[in-house]
Design an enzyme around this catalytic site. Structure first.
Site, short mmCIF file in Angstrom:
data_model
loop_
_atom_site.label_atom_id
_atom_site.label_comp_id
_atom_site.label_asym_id
_atom_site.label_seq_id
_atom_site.Cartn_x
_atom_site.Cartn_y
_atom_site.Cartn_z
N LYS A 150 1.07 -0.97 0.15
CA LYS A 150 0.06 0.23 -0.19
C LYS A 150 0.98 1.45 0.16
CE LYS A 150 -3.79 -2.34 2.48
NZ LYS A 150 -4.37 -3.14 3.78
N GLN B 130 -4.20 -1.74 10.05
CA GLN B 130 -4.26 -3.38 9.23
C GLN B 130 -4.28 -4.12 10.37
OE1 GLN B 130 -3.46 -3.48 5.95
NE2 GLN B 130 -3.59 -5.04 5.75
N ASP C 131 -10.97 3.02 4.23
CA ASP C 131 -10.50 1.42 4.63
C ASP C 131 -13.09 0.93 3.82
OD1 ASP C 131 -9.55 -1.21 4.08
OD2 ASP C 131 -8.73 -0.41 6.40
#
Ligand code: GUN
Length: 298
Positions: free
Chosen positions: A52, A96, A119
């Site tokens: 990412k 994460q 997200d």
């Protein structure tokens, strides 16, 4: 059989994002800024987050990785999140997953300001998505929808069988595929570990989204001739012959299934690269205040 090239499609979209960032900067604007929080030393998470961050550089975004020990407390993590919520130089951020067991993931998810939740995991974003209001759509489902769109795969009136009901993939993709949009307008069957006669159901599917996290689960005898198969699996399986000691396994037995399909995504190089692109697109939307206009973002 047409192989859906997620790597190539992701590169095309990254080029488009890069052009948009260049445009912003040419008018004196600043680069979009994504922050990723990683707690602990999960090998797969380290790889995902590393990719990412690398992708941010490719499209001209600023990125920051905040790393904390496995023992980092829930209280301290929530404090970091509050700081990022307030930081006007941060457009969007992610925590994460998975998190260590002592941290409550729901508390963490709900602590993130919805306008910075790139997200798309916050209940407000999921609710808004369900209501067809502007929202951040979770990256993997967003990537799948874009593959269907860019390959002009017909979805209207098709029977789509989703295997797996996770919050991150199965549940949101089943909502997106059933909405009155294009792609969309599918008749969706959401199957899971308690589904009986799964094979009977998958054999009726025009489109199968395999997102259960079990290597090589979907076999040729479960797939109708001409079906479209989207493989979301990405499990590390031991491969002593490889330097890294593992290979990435999809949820689909590609060797058996692919010859029956009209379209299929490979692993790696299918859905995976599109997940990262979905996150980059959400970050760009955040930087441009497109989902939550500035006056209502808090
Ligand atoms: N773990 C697996 N997939 C994801 C994702 O898309 N976002 C975050 N934050 N964690 C993940």
């Amino acid at each position: 059989m047409i192989l859906i090239d997620g790597k190539l499609t992701a590169q095309q979209i990254k080029n488009e994002i890069r052009a948009e960032v260049d445009e912003i900067r040419s008018h004196g604007g600043r680069a979009p800024h994504l922050v990723a929080i990683l707690v602990g030393n999960n090998g797969a998470s380290e790889t995902y987050v590393g990719n990412k961050i690398k992708s941010c550089a490719e499209v001209g975004f600023k990125s920051t990785l905040l790393r904390f020990e496995e023992t980092f407390s829930e209280e301290n993590l929530l404090r970091e999140i509050h700081q990022l919520n307030e930081d006007e130089h941060v457009d969007g951020f992610i925590v994460q997953l998975p998190l260590p067991a002592h941290i409550n993931v729901d508390l963490v998810t709900e602590a993130i300001l919805p306008s910075k939740d790139v997200d798309g995991f916050h209940p407000i974003n999921l609710g808004r998505m369900t209501e067809q209001m502007p929202s951040y759509v979770p990256a993997t489902p967003k990537g799948i929808m874009q593959l269907l769109e860019r390959y002009n795969i017909p979805t209207k009136g098709k029977h789509c069988v989703v295997i797996g009901r996770s919050n991150i993939v199965g549940t949101p993709v089943s909502i997106l595929l059933s909405r009155n949009t294009n792609p969309g307008n599918c008749t969706v069957t959401l199957t899971h570990s308690h589904t009986s006669n799964l094979k009977e159901i998958t054999l009726q599917a025009d489109i199968i989204v395999a997102a259960l996290g079990k290597p090589y689960f979907l076999t040729a005898d479960m797939v109708k001739e001409g079906a479209v198969v989207i493989d979301v699996g990405m499990t590390r399986v031991p491969a002593p012959e490889l330097k890294q000691g593992f290979r990435l396994a999809g949820d689909v037995d590609f060797a058996g299934v692919s010859s029956k399909c009209s379209y299929i995504t490979p692993v790696p190089g299918g859905v995976g690269p599109m997940t990262i692109v979905g996150l980059l697109q959400n970050t760009l939307l955040a930087a441009r205040h497109r989902i939550y206009p500035e006056h209502v973002s808090r």
